[in-house]
Design a protein around this motif. Structure first.
Motif, PDB file in Angstrom:
ATOM      1  N   LEU A 185       0.825  -1.205   0.000  1.00 22.17           N
ATOM      2  CA  LEU A 185       0.000   0.000   0.000  1.00 22.17           C
ATOM      3  C   LEU A 185       0.863   1.261   0.000  1.00 22.17           C
ATOM      4  O   LEU A 185       0.543   2.241  -0.674  1.00 22.17           O
ATOM      5  CB  LEU A 185      -0.931  -0.003   1.218  1.00 22.17           C
ATOM      6  N   VAL A 186       1.947   1.239   0.750  1.00 21.63           N
ATOM      7  CA  VAL A 186       2.864   2.383   0.754  1.00 21.63           C
ATOM      8  C   VAL A 186       3.516   2.537  -0.607  1.00 21.63           C
ATOM      9  O   VAL A 186       3.656   3.651  -1.133  1.00 21.63           O
ATOM     10  CB  VAL A 186       3.936   2.217   1.858  1.00 21.63           C
ATOM     11  N   LEU A 187       3.908   1.433  -1.204  1.00 21.96           N
ATOM     12  CA  LEU A 187       4.511   1.450  -2.540  1.00 21.96           C
ATOM     13  C   LEU A 187       3.559   2.078  -3.552  1.00 21.96           C
ATOM     14  O   LEU A 187       3.957   2.940  -4.355  1.00 21.96           O
ATOM     15  CB  LEU A 187       4.872   0.027  -2.955  1.00 21.96           C
ATOM     16  N   GLU A 188       2.310   1.670  -3.503  1.00 26.37           N
ATOM     17  CA  GLU A 188       1.322   2.233  -4.428  1.00 26.37           C
ATOM     18  C   GLU A 188       1.167   3.731  -4.227  1.00 26.37           C
ATOM     19  O   GLU A 188       1.054   4.496  -5.196  1.00 26.37           O
ATOM     20  CB  GLU A 188      -0.028   1.531  -4.226  1.00 26.37           C
ATOM     21  N   GLY A 189       1.177   4.166  -2.975  1.00 22.02           N
ATOM     22  CA  GLY A 189       1.038   5.582  -2.690  1.00 22.02           C
ATOM     23  C   GLY A 189       2.204   6.394  -3.212  1.00 22.02           C
ATOM     24  O   GLY A 189       2.010   7.456  -3.829  1.00 22.02           O
ATOM     25  N   LEU A 190       3.418   5.923  -2.986  1.00 25.50           N
ATOM     26  CA  LEU A 190       4.594   6.655  -3.442  1.00 25.50           C
ATOM     27  C   LEU A 190       4.705   6.653  -4.967  1.00 25.50           C
ATOM     28  O   LEU A 190       5.227   7.609  -5.553  1.00 25.50           O
ATOM     29  CB  LEU A 190       5.856   6.058  -2.820  1.00 25.50           C
ATOM     30  N   ARG A 191       4.206   5.618  -5.603  1.00 24.22           N
ATOM     31  CA  ARG A 191       4.295   5.531  -7.069  1.00 24.22           C
ATOM     32  C   ARG A 191       3.258   6.397  -7.774  1.00 24.22           C
ATOM     33  O   ARG A 191       3.278   6.490  -9.002  1.00 24.22           O
ATOM     34  CB  ARG A 191       4.159   4.076  -7.510  1.00 24.22           C
ATOM     35  N   ARG A 192       2.391   7.033  -7.032  1.00 21.65           N
ATOM     36  CA  ARG A 192       1.407   7.919  -7.674  1.00 21.65           C
ATOM     37  C   ARG A 192       2.077   9.142  -8.296  1.00 21.65           C
ATOM     38  O   ARG A 192       1.516   9.765  -9.190  1.00 21.65           O
ATOM     39  CB  ARG A 192       0.350   8.353  -6.657  1.00 21.65           C
ATOM     40  N   GLU A 193       3.244   9.491  -7.802  1.00 27.02           N
ATOM     41  CA  GLU A 193       4.018  10.578  -8.422  1.00 27.02           C
ATOM     42  C   GLU A 193       4.776   9.987  -9.594  1.00 27.02           C
ATOM     43  O   GLU A 193       5.800   9.325  -9.415  1.00 27.02           O
ATOM     44  CB  GLU A 193       4.981  11.213  -7.423  1.00 27.02           C
ATOM     45  N   ALA A 194       4.290  10.240 -10.784  1.00 29.29           N
ATOM     46  CA  ALA A 194       4.837   9.589 -11.981  1.00 29.29           C
ATOM     47  C   ALA A 194       6.308   9.912 -12.213  1.00 29.29           C
ATOM     48  O   ALA A 194       7.036   9.118 -12.813  1.00 29.29           O
ATOM     49  CB  ALA A 194       4.012   9.983 -13.206  1.00 29.29           C
ATOM     50  N   ARG A 195       6.760  11.073 -11.739  1.00 21.29           N
ATOM     51  CA  ARG A 195       8.156  11.459 -12.000  1.00 21.29           C
ATOM     52  C   ARG A 195       9.146  10.696 -11.120  1.00 21.29           C
ATOM     53  O   ARG A 195      10.353  10.736 -11.359  1.00 21.29           O
ATOM     54  CB  ARG A 195       8.330  12.959 -11.783  1.00 21.29           C
ATOM     55  N   LEU A 196       8.644  10.006 -10.110  1.00 19.16           N
ATOM     56  CA  LEU A 196       9.525   9.288  -9.195  1.00 19.16           C
ATOM     57  C   LEU A 196       9.647   7.820  -9.583  1.00 19.16           C
ATOM     58  O   LEU A 196       8.672   7.197 -10.011  1.00 19.16           O
ATOM     59  CB  LEU A 196       8.994   9.381  -7.764  1.00 19.16           C
ATOM     60  N   LEU A 197      10.843   7.289  -9.403  1.00 22.70           N
ATOM     61  CA  LEU A 197      11.066   5.858  -9.581  1.00 22.70           C
ATOM     62  C   LEU A 197      11.199   5.248  -8.184  1.00 22.70           C
ATOM     63  O   LEU A 197      12.186   5.480  -7.487  1.00 22.70           O
ATOM     64  CB  LEU A 197      12.330   5.608 -10.401  1.00 22.70           C
ATOM     65  N   ALA A 251       1.957   9.116   2.330  1.00 22.50           N
ATOM     66  CA  ALA A 251       1.837   7.727   1.865  1.00 22.50           C
ATOM     67  C   ALA A 251       1.487   6.790   3.010  1.00 22.50           C
ATOM     68  O   ALA A 251       0.678   5.855   2.848  1.00 22.50           O
ATOM     69  CB  ALA A 251       3.135   7.285   1.192  1.00 22.50           C
ATOM     70  N   LEU A 252       2.072   7.025   4.181  1.00 19.37           N
ATOM     71  CA  LEU A 252       1.767   6.193   5.345  1.00 19.37           C
ATOM     72  C   LEU A 252       0.322   6.377   5.789  1.00 19.37           C
ATOM     73  O   LEU A 252      -0.384   5.402   6.090  1.00 19.37           O
ATOM     74  CB  LEU A 252       2.717   6.527   6.500  1.00 19.37           C
ATOM     75  N   GLN A 253      -0.132   7.611   5.830  1.00 21.55           N
ATOM     76  CA  GLN A 253      -1.509   7.873   6.242  1.00 21.55           C
ATOM     77  C   GLN A 253      -2.513   7.264   5.265  1.00 21.55           C
ATOM     78  O   GLN A 253      -3.516   6.668   5.681  1.00 21.55           O
ATOM     79  CB  GLN A 253      -1.740   9.380   6.359  1.00 21.55           C
ATOM     80  N   ASP A 254      -2.256   7.405   3.981  1.00 21.53           N
ATOM     81  CA  ASP A 254      -3.144   6.830   2.972  1.00 21.53           C
ATOM     82  C   ASP A 254      -3.178   5.305   3.096  1.00 21.53           C
ATOM     83  O   ASP A 254      -4.253   4.683   3.029  1.00 21.53           O
ATOM     84  CB  ASP A 254      -2.690   7.226   1.569  1.00 21.53           C
TER      85      ASP A 254
END
Length: 264
Positions: A185-197, A251-254
């Motif tokens: 779930l944290v991974l999915e949240g952080l990956r919402r920013e398309a510019r980040l790998l 991301a943690l809260q989401d």
């Protein structure tokens, strides 16, 4: 003649304790830990035979990890526990029985002060730094369990931007071992920013052999958890630390909302 207890101690009375705890009674479901928060060497060990420049490097600590964790913990009102001595003295995320617990070499750098270490000297480091840190984490988690408080363990780390001459492309990574429920779930949240790998279980992954904190404190109790690595060149200054702290806290809260919604 038997040495006095005082003369055989590693940490002097005026040196920092092995760990620091902040916000023990925080209202959050999160408990945040930083195993490699400091590059400090106990005075008794000198500089372990290393230059000041070497002790500034990643081999000694996770650069930027504590500053990020402090801001995340403050935002979430979460307890934070962090280690006050360098992983070169003893690595608080390694089983003391493995060779990398007190490394003789880190990356390509030899650690002269760790060569030929006696069993007694190694045990002293464990008793005064490693054991108190993990005993405190156990006590804190037991206390929350007794009080019926849900707990999600977050281990904050940072990684080098260049390793053995190769540039790392990822900006951050989410790591886990057997239990991927919360980490995904944290991974999915952080990956919402398309510019980040954001990498998954790269360039490291959590395992019983390479890690101690997550397997012993989270997985052994069945607690949800996540380990987060941030590339250290992104968190060397206050602006980067604040940016990533905000990103991780969100991301943690989401993830928390989705996780507890799905498990209730």
């Amino acid at each position: 003649m038997q040495k006095s207890i005082e003369s055989s101690r590693l940490l002097a009375a005026d040196e920092p304790p092995p760990f620091t705890e902040v916000r023990r009674q925080g209202r959050s479901n999160f408990v945040i830990v930083v195993d490699h928060a400091s590059r400090r060497i106990p005075r008794k060990l000198g500089d372990l035979g290393l230059s000041a420049a070497e002790l500034q490097r990643h081999i000694a600590w996770d650069i930027g990890s504590l500053a990020v964790a402090q801001q995340v913990a403050a935002t979430l009102d979460a307890p934070l526990v962090y280690q006050n001595y360098s992983r070169l003295v003893i690595d608080c995320n390694r089983d003391p029985n493995v060779a990398s617990s007190i490394p003789r070499t880190s990356e390509s750098t030899e650690i002269p002060g760790n060569a030929g270490l006696s069993a007694e000297a190694a045990l002293l480091r464990r008793r005064e730094i490693f054991d108190p840190y993990h005993a405190h984490l156990r006590t804190l988690l037991d206390e929350r369990l007794t009080a019926g408080r849900p707990t999600i363990l977050v281990a904050q780390h940072s990684m080098t931007d260049v390793y053995h001459g190769a540039r790392r492309a990822m900006h951050a990574a989410v790591l886990y071992n057997r239990d991927r429920r919360f980490a995904t779930l944290v991974l999915e949240g952080l990956r919402r920013e398309a510019r980040l790998l954001i990498a998954e279980n790269e360039p490291y992954f959590v395992s019983d052999q390479s890690d101690f904190t997550i397997p012993r404190h989270a997985e052994a109790r069945g607690l949800p958890y996540v380990a987060i690595e941030i590339r250290q060149d992104l968190v060397t200054d206050e602006a980067g630390q604040s940016e990533w702290a905000g990103r991780i806290a969100q991301a943690l809260q989401d993830a928390e909302r989705v996780f507890f919604g799905a498990t209730q």
